[in-house]
Design a protein around this motif. Structure first.
Motif, PDB file in Angstrom:
ATOM      1  N   GLY A 182       0.823  -1.209   0.000  1.00 38.01           N
ATOM      2  CA  GLY A 182       0.000   0.000   0.000  1.00 38.01           C
ATOM      3  C   GLY A 182       0.854   1.253   0.000  1.00 38.01           C
ATOM      4  O   GLY A 182       0.561   2.237  -0.704  1.00 38.01           O
ATOM      5  N   TYR A 183       1.920   1.200   0.774  1.00 37.07           N
ATOM      6  CA  TYR A 183       2.822   2.350   0.847  1.00 37.07           C
ATOM      7  C   TYR A 183       3.413   2.657  -0.525  1.00 37.07           C
ATOM      8  O   TYR A 183       3.420   3.806  -0.981  1.00 37.07           O
ATOM      9  CB  TYR A 183       3.926   2.048   1.861  1.00 37.07           C
ATOM     10  N   LEU A 184       3.897   1.599  -1.205  1.00 35.53           N
ATOM     11  CA  LEU A 184       4.530   1.800  -2.513  1.00 35.53           C
ATOM     12  C   LEU A 184       3.515   2.314  -3.522  1.00 35.53           C
ATOM     13  O   LEU A 184       3.836   3.137  -4.376  1.00 35.53           O
ATOM     14  CB  LEU A 184       5.162   0.499  -2.995  1.00 35.53           C
ATOM     15  N   LYS A 185       2.280   1.820  -3.407  1.00 37.94           N
ATOM     16  CA  LYS A 185       1.249   2.261  -4.328  1.00 37.94           C
ATOM     17  C   LYS A 185       0.972   3.753  -4.118  1.00 37.94           C
ATOM     18  O   LYS A 185       0.840   4.518  -5.087  1.00 37.94           O
ATOM     19  CB  LYS A 185      -0.015   1.449  -4.101  1.00 37.94           C
ATOM     20  N   ALA A 186       0.902   4.138  -2.852  1.00 43.79           N
ATOM     21  CA  ALA A 186       0.601   5.542  -2.557  1.00 43.79           C
ATOM     22  C   ALA A 186       1.730   6.452  -3.032  1.00 43.79           C
ATOM     23  O   ALA A 186       1.494   7.552  -3.522  1.00 43.79           O
ATOM     24  CB  ALA A 186       0.379   5.717  -1.057  1.00 43.79           C
ATOM     25  N   ARG A 187       2.955   6.001  -2.875  1.00 43.92           N
ATOM     26  CA  ARG A 187       4.090   6.821  -3.282  1.00 43.92           C
ATOM     27  C   ARG A 187       4.390   6.662  -4.773  1.00 43.92           C
ATOM     28  O   ARG A 187       5.226   7.379  -5.311  1.00 43.92           O
ATOM     29  CB  ARG A 187       5.355   6.437  -2.490  1.00 43.92           C
ATOM     30  N   ASP A 188       3.755   5.693  -5.422  1.00 42.67           N
ATOM     31  CA  ASP A 188       3.998   5.387  -6.821  1.00 42.67           C
ATOM     32  C   ASP A 188       5.485   5.087  -7.057  1.00 42.67           C
ATOM     33  O   ASP A 188       6.112   5.603  -7.971  1.00 42.67           O
ATOM     34  CB  ASP A 188       3.537   6.546  -7.719  1.00 42.67           C
ATOM     35  N   LEU A 189       6.015   4.271  -6.174  1.00 37.03           N
ATOM     36  CA  LEU A 189       7.434   3.914  -6.256  1.00 37.03           C
ATOM     37  C   LEU A 189       7.571   2.400  -6.153  1.00 37.03           C
ATOM     38  O   LEU A 189       6.614   1.700  -5.849  1.00 37.03           O
ATOM     39  CB  LEU A 189       8.207   4.552  -5.101  1.00 37.03           C
ATOM     40  N   GLY A 190       8.760   1.933  -6.427  1.00 38.22           N
ATOM     41  CA  GLY A 190       9.092   0.538  -6.193  1.00 38.22           C
ATOM     42  C   GLY A 190      10.278   0.496  -5.248  1.00 38.22           C
ATOM     43  O   GLY A 190      10.932   1.504  -5.018  1.00 38.22           O
ATOM     44  N   VAL A 191      10.522  -0.677  -4.707  1.00 37.72           N
ATOM     45  CA  VAL A 191      11.643  -0.808  -3.792  1.00 37.72           C
ATOM     46  C   VAL A 191      12.766  -1.539  -4.510  1.00 37.72           C
ATOM     47  O   VAL A 191      12.531  -2.475  -5.266  1.00 37.72           O
ATOM     48  CB  VAL A 191      11.211  -1.524  -2.492  1.00 37.72           C
ATOM     49  N   ARG A 192      13.985  -1.028  -4.337  1.00 34.74           N
ATOM     50  CA  ARG A 192      15.121  -1.693  -4.964  1.00 34.74           C
ATOM     51  C   ARG A 192      15.987  -2.368  -3.905  1.00 34.74           C
ATOM     52  O   ARG A 192      16.689  -3.315  -4.166  1.00 34.74           O
ATOM     53  CB  ARG A 192      15.948  -0.687  -5.754  1.00 34.74           C
ATOM     54  N   HIS A 193      15.955  -1.831  -2.720  1.00 38.55           N
ATOM     55  CA  HIS A 193      16.733  -2.419  -1.629  1.00 38.55           C
ATOM     56  C   HIS A 193      15.866  -2.403  -0.383  1.00 38.55           C
ATOM     57  O   HIS A 193      15.453  -1.344   0.071  1.00 38.55           O
ATOM     58  CB  HIS A 193      18.024  -1.595  -1.425  1.00 38.55           C
ATOM     59  N   LEU A 194      15.592  -3.586   0.126  1.00 40.31           N
ATOM     60  CA  LEU A 194      14.717  -3.724   1.281  1.00 40.31           C
ATOM     61  C   LEU A 194      15.476  -4.494   2.355  1.00 40.31           C
ATOM     62  O   LEU A 194      16.093  -5.509   2.069  1.00 40.31           O
ATOM     63  CB  LEU A 194      13.459  -4.482   0.867  1.00 40.31           C
ATOM     64  N   ASP A 195      15.433  -3.987   3.570  1.00 39.34           N
ATOM     65  CA  ASP A 195      16.089  -4.689   4.671  1.00 39.34           C
ATOM     66  C   ASP A 195      15.049  -5.385   5.530  1.00 39.34           C
ATOM     67  O   ASP A 195      14.055  -4.777   5.917  1.00 39.34           O
ATOM     68  CB  ASP A 195      16.872  -3.703   5.550  1.00 39.34           C
ATOM     69  N   ILE A 196      15.287  -6.647   5.816  1.00 36.18           N
ATOM     70  CA  ILE A 196      14.469  -7.368   6.796  1.00 36.18           C
ATOM     71  C   ILE A 196      15.315  -7.459   8.062  1.00 36.18           C
ATOM     72  O   ILE A 196      16.449  -7.928   8.013  1.00 36.18           O
ATOM     73  CB  ILE A 196      14.113  -8.781   6.312  1.00 36.18           C
ATOM     74  N   VAL A 197      14.787  -6.982   9.164  1.00 33.23           N
ATOM     75  CA  VAL A 197      15.543  -7.010  10.414  1.00 33.23           C
ATOM     76  C   VAL A 197      14.834  -7.943  11.382  1.00 33.23           C
ATOM     77  O   VAL A 197      13.653  -7.775  11.676  1.00 33.23           O
ATOM     78  CB  VAL A 197      15.662  -5.597  11.016  1.00 33.23           C
ATOM     79  N   LEU A 198      15.561  -8.944  11.846  1.00 31.88           N
ATOM     80  CA  LEU A 198      15.024  -9.881  12.834  1.00 31.88           C
ATOM     81  C   LEU A 198      15.681  -9.574  14.174  1.00 31.88           C
ATOM     82  O   LEU A 198      16.902  -9.576  14.280  1.00 31.88           O
ATOM     83  CB  LEU A 198      15.338 -11.324  12.435  1.00 31.88           C
ATOM     84  N   SER A 199      14.878  -9.303  15.196  1.00 35.74           N
ATOM     85  CA  SER A 199      15.442  -8.991  16.511  1.00 35.74           C
ATOM     86  C   SER A 199      15.367 -10.222  17.400  1.00 35.74           C
ATOM     87  O   SER A 199      14.440 -11.023  17.298  1.00 35.74           O
ATOM     88  CB  SER A 199      14.659  -7.854  17.162  1.00 35.74           C
ATOM     89  N   HIS A 200      16.381 -10.343  18.255  1.00 35.45           N
ATOM     90  CA  HIS A 200      16.447 -11.464  19.182  1.00 35.45           C
ATOM     91  C   HIS A 200      16.609 -10.915  20.585  1.00 35.45           C
ATOM     92  O   HIS A 200      16.918  -9.759  20.785  1.00 35.45           O
ATOM     93  CB  HIS A 200      17.629 -12.384  18.864  1.00 35.45           C
ATOM     94  N   HIS A 201      16.448 -11.809  21.557  1.00 34.46           N
ATOM     95  CA  HIS A 201      16.697 -11.461  22.953  1.00 34.46           C
ATOM     96  C   HIS A 201      18.193 -11.293  23.186  1.00 34.46           C
ATOM     97  O   HIS A 201      18.950 -12.227  22.945  1.00 34.46           O
ATOM     98  CB  HIS A 201      16.195 -12.585  23.869  1.00 34.46           C
ATOM     99  N   ARG A 202      18.613 -10.118  23.636  1.00 32.88           N
ATOM    100  CA  ARG A 202      20.002  -9.901  24.047  1.00 32.88           C
ATOM    101  C   ARG A 202      21.020 -10.423  23.041  1.00 32.88           C
ATOM    102  O   ARG A 202      22.010 -11.048  23.373  1.00 32.88           O
ATOM    103  CB  ARG A 202      20.264 -10.569  25.403  1.00 32.88           C
ATOM    104  N   ARG A 203      20.729 -10.221  21.774  1.00 30.63           N
ATOM    105  CA  ARG A 203      21.669 -10.603  20.731  1.00 30.63           C
ATOM    106  C   ARG A 203      21.558  -9.554  19.645  1.00 30.63           C
ATOM    107  O   ARG A 203      20.514  -8.927  19.512  1.00 30.63           O
ATOM    108  CB  ARG A 203      21.291 -11.958  20.125  1.00 30.63           C
ATOM    109  N   PRO A 204      22.618  -9.374  18.890  1.00 33.41           N
ATOM    110  CA  PRO A 204      22.500  -8.394  17.797  1.00 33.41           C
ATOM    111  C   PRO A 204      21.471  -8.855  16.758  1.00 33.41           C
ATOM    112  O   PRO A 204      21.255 -10.046  16.573  1.00 33.41           O
ATOM    113  CB  PRO A 204      23.918  -8.347  17.195  1.00 33.41           C
ATOM    114  N   ASP A 205      20.858  -7.887  16.116  1.00 33.95           N
ATOM    115  CA  ASP A 205      19.819  -8.178  15.126  1.00 33.95           C
ATOM    116  C   ASP A 205      20.404  -8.928  13.935  1.00 33.95           C
ATOM    117  O   ASP A 205      21.572  -8.773  13.604  1.00 33.95           O
ATOM    118  CB  ASP A 205      19.207  -6.876  14.597  1.00 33.95           C
ATOM    119  N   THR A 206      19.562  -9.736  13.316  1.00 29.44           N
ATOM    120  CA  THR A 206      19.922 -10.347  12.031  1.00 29.44           C
ATOM    121  C   THR A 206      19.338  -9.457  10.940  1.00 29.44           C
ATOM    122  O   THR A 206      18.158  -9.143  10.970  1.00 29.44           O
ATOM    123  CB  THR A 206      19.328 -11.753  11.909  1.00 29.44           C
ATOM    124  N   ARG A 207      20.181  -9.053  10.011  1.00 27.47           N
ATOM    125  CA  ARG A 207      19.718  -8.147   8.967  1.00 27.47           C
ATOM    126  C   ARG A 207      19.875  -8.826   7.611  1.00 27.47           C
ATOM    127  O   ARG A 207      20.943  -9.339   7.294  1.00 27.47           O
ATOM    128  CB  ARG A 207      20.566  -6.866   9.005  1.00 27.47           C
TER     129      ARG A 207
END
Lengths: 241, 468
Positions: B264-289
């Motif tokens: 919906g966001y991309l549609k509203a902005r009429d843009l596409g994404v070329r680089h997308l980050d998925i960030v996974l958070s854990h307990h007391r550990r650095p995030d997985t990106r």
């Protein structure tokens, strides 16, 4: 071929033949009559990847492309060399009639970058020819290249080491290049819509493709010199440049 | 104008874990000293628990009711994600906290081919996301909200039928304060028709102007402007997983939800994404990106989902995931489909400059060049890497190899020399003094080399080129 089948094909010219589908394909003439005849598209296939597996460097594996590259670049279309193993030597390319300002050379250094750059360039559809040198790849990566070549409708050539011939590769054509009796021979490993055969490149055509006079005289026909014995006289000029 | 109100009455419950749906659950709202049920799941409803019930009464009916407190911040997050998703269906979306979204859909009807197909699209997503929805369509936003929140599926397309429908509405549905509602009850006014029969001046004097204004907005006599939701510059949405995810397979459902919002966001902005980050958070550990890069900007959420699940599938997690976030690192214009019938492959939009830009961005500026013959006969100088706009002047050379080695190397193979030496000596005026005799040589394997020997040391052959 089965004689009965042969007779049927001859008597029924309207009978649909499997390879007809491919002969409609766009192609770039290779400049070698024996090769043009063997390829289903009557030339290097546009919109597909041709893999060339050479037994050694220096047997004429790149020269094989020069007539077609010359044709493409002199029409003002772009060609690209991605990750060539050595410096593409301008005097030799110029001799072969290639417009050097239409030949982009990309030093991508490693295979990952080479495959990435090749896909970018193929998909853009702005290049008529893309030649890449890839050492390690996989069926999946080769498939991506094949799809990119189809998307961009580009004549794509990929050089890979000979030992990869056992690997599966979903590309349009694969050929093994070697020297037999001082002649460049192409063994088709895979050819979509064509029959697997061996093709000998005519030495005279080959020498003519170089643009410059090949200083080693061609031996008179009928005299076959053995490779192993290494005679003092110069060998028949053929799978050279 | 036509307004669609999407009301999610069970949102806090729906966003909880679905794995143990057979135990009665409720979300409790603290209102001063009183605690009452805000939302409850199907099991609790079947036992007789209703929203609005006091908590102690609810416990009396269902002693093993599992309750959790209403979290307003979390609810805002849920509503924002739904608002972003709703941008898929209309460019004019207005969130109505805490649980409703208003969409102006008159302009969307042509695109979706009518109201029914549009609602079908919405229903499909809502079912997939396991949300409870009640909706209403009305020409006036306040009326759409009123019916949606009352749980009445109304599709009112014009003002006449709106007036007829509003006449029968009980006054208890109106979002008025308790004092006003009590006053109305004591006056014997039960329906909206009775309320509207009263003179406006008397109504204002008795119940205040808020009541009159609302009545007027309800039937469109007063304008009721709604601000359209403005999408931010970058997309960044996260959600806390109701249960820790031990592996990436459990992330597909929440990922799909975030991608819905991204779509919906991309549609509203009429843009596409070329680089997308998925960030996974854990307990007391650095995030997985995980960085997803795309050749062409894309707004196709199905494609994004495929690529993301493929990448997540390869990932081995060190620790369970407690939070999932999506961040857009690079947005770009979407590649446009060419409308020209005859413009086939060139219609992909990019020019040679764009392609070269992209290549040099990753490989470095020096990685792209064209070969150019120099006017010097020394082999090292007879090629130059040239900028693209240079026009080289081709001259004919004697037979030369296609490949030139960067550094000549000593040749230790047995080769057969074929030509008379070609002497190349030049360059005494600069450092690279070259005095060499070049030959074409062939090997046992049938390869042809370009070799030389130095005048001062004729014993050693050097390999300088390959007739490839």
């Amino acid at each position: 071929m089965d004689p009965a089948l042969d007779a049927l094909l001859k008597s029924q010219p309207t009978l649909w033949r499997g390879r007809d589908r491919y002969s409609e394909q766009a192609s770039v003439p290779t400049g070698f009559s024996s090769l043009d005849k063997a390829l289903p598209a009557r030339g290097w296939c546009i919109g597909g990847v041709t893999e060339l597996l050479a037994s050694h460097q220096g047997i004429g594996e790149v020269s094989l492309l020069l007539p077609a590259l010359s044709r493409v670049t002199s029409e003002g279309q772009w060609a690209a060399f991605i990750n060539p193993p050595h410096i593409p030597y301008a005097p030799a390319l110029g001799n072969a009639g290639i417009r050097l300002d239409r030949l982009l050379i990309i030093d991508s250094r490693d295979d990952a970058n080479t495959l990435w750059a090749a896909e970018q360039v193929l998909r853009s559809g702005l290049f008529a020819s893309v030649v890449a040198w890839v050492a390690r790849s996989s069926a999946q990566k080769q498939r991506r290249l094949q799809l990119a070549a189809e998307t961009g409708r580009t004549w794509a050539t990929v050089y890979r080491p000979l030992h990869t011939r056992k690997e599966h590769s979903p590309v349009a054509a694969r050929m093994r290049l070697s020297i037999v009796n001082a002649r460049l021979v192409l063994d088709m490993i895979k050819l979509r819509g064509g029959s697997l055969q061996s093709i000998i490149i005519d030495p005279a055509e080959f020498d003519a493709s170089q643009g410059a006079e090949w200083p080693i005289p061609t031996a008179p026909a009928g005299i076959e010199l053995s490779c192993a014995s290494f005679p003092e006289a110069s060998r028949p000029g053929s799978g050279s440049c | 104008m036509l307004w669609l109100a999407l009301h999610f009455p069970q949102l806090p419950i729906d966003r909880q874990d679905h794995s143990d749906a057979d135990e009665p659950r409720a979300v409790v709202l603290q209102e001063g000293p009183r605690r009452r049920i805000l939302a409850c799941n199907a099991v609790a409803t079947a036992s007789g628990v209703r929203p609005g019930l006091a908590l102690k009464n609810a416990y009396a009916i269902v002693p093993d009711l599992v309750t959790s407190d209403y979290d307003e911040v979390q609810q805002q997050g849920h509503l924002e994600q739904l608002t972003l998703w709703a941008l898929n269906y209309s460019s004019w979306v207005s969130p109505e906290p805490p649980d409703t979204i208003l969409l102006e859909v008159a302009a969307s009807l042509t695109l979706f081919g009518g109201l029914e197909p549009l609602l079908e699209h919405i229903h499909r997503h809502v079912r997939q996301q396991r949300l409870t929805l009640s909706y209403a369509v009305a020409p006036v936003p306040a009326a759409a909200l009123l019916f949606a929140r009352a749980g009445k599926r109304q599709q009112i397309l014009d003002r006449q039928s709106l007036a007829a429908k509003l006449a029968t509405v009980p006054v208890t549905w109106l979002p008025l304060d308790d004092f006003t509602l009590k006053g109305l009850r004591q006056s014997g006014i039960r329906t909206l028709a009775e309320l509207r029969a009263l003179p406006a001046a008397a109504l204002t004097r008795r119940f205040g102007s808020a009541c009159t204004t609302f009545l007027y907005k309800l039937d469109g006599r007063l304008p009721d402007p709604r601000a359209a939701y403005q999408a931010a510059e970058t997309f960044s949405q996260a959600l806390d997983l109701p249960l820790e995810a031990p592996d990436t397979a459990a992330l597909a459902f929440p990922l799909n939800r975030l991608l819905g919002a991204l779509g919906g966001y991309l549609k509203a902005r009429d843009l596409g994404v070329r680089h997308l980050d998925i960030v996974l958070s854990h307990h007391r550990r650095p995030d997985t990106r995980i960085a997803l890069m795309f050749l062409d900007a894309t707004a196709n959420t199905r494609h994004l989902f495929r690529v993301a699940t493929e990448r997540l599938g390869k990932l081995v997690l060190d620790a369970p995931v407690i939070r999932l976030a999506l961040k857009s690192a690079e947005l770009a214009d979407l590649p446009r489909q060419g409308t020209d019938l005859f413009l086939k492959n060139k219609a992909q939009g990019s020019t040679i400059e764009q392609v070269l830009d992209r290549l040099s961005a990753r490989l470095g500026r020096g990685a792209l060049y064209t070969a150019m013959p120099g006017d010097d006969h020394r082999p090292e100088k007879a090629w130059m890497s040239a900028l693209l706009e240079h026009q080289p002047l081709p001259g004919l050379w004697p037979a030369r190899p296609v490949w030139l080695l960067r550094e000549p190397r000593p040749l230790n193979e047995t080769v057969q020399l074929h030509t008379l030496p070609e002497r190349i000596e030049n360059g005494w005026w600069d450092d690279a003094d070259v005095r060499r005799d070049y030959f074409i040589a062939s090997t046992r394997d049938g390869a042809y080399y370009w070799v030389y020997r130095l005048r001062q040391a004729p014993g050693q052959l050097w390999l300088h080129g390959l007739f490839a």
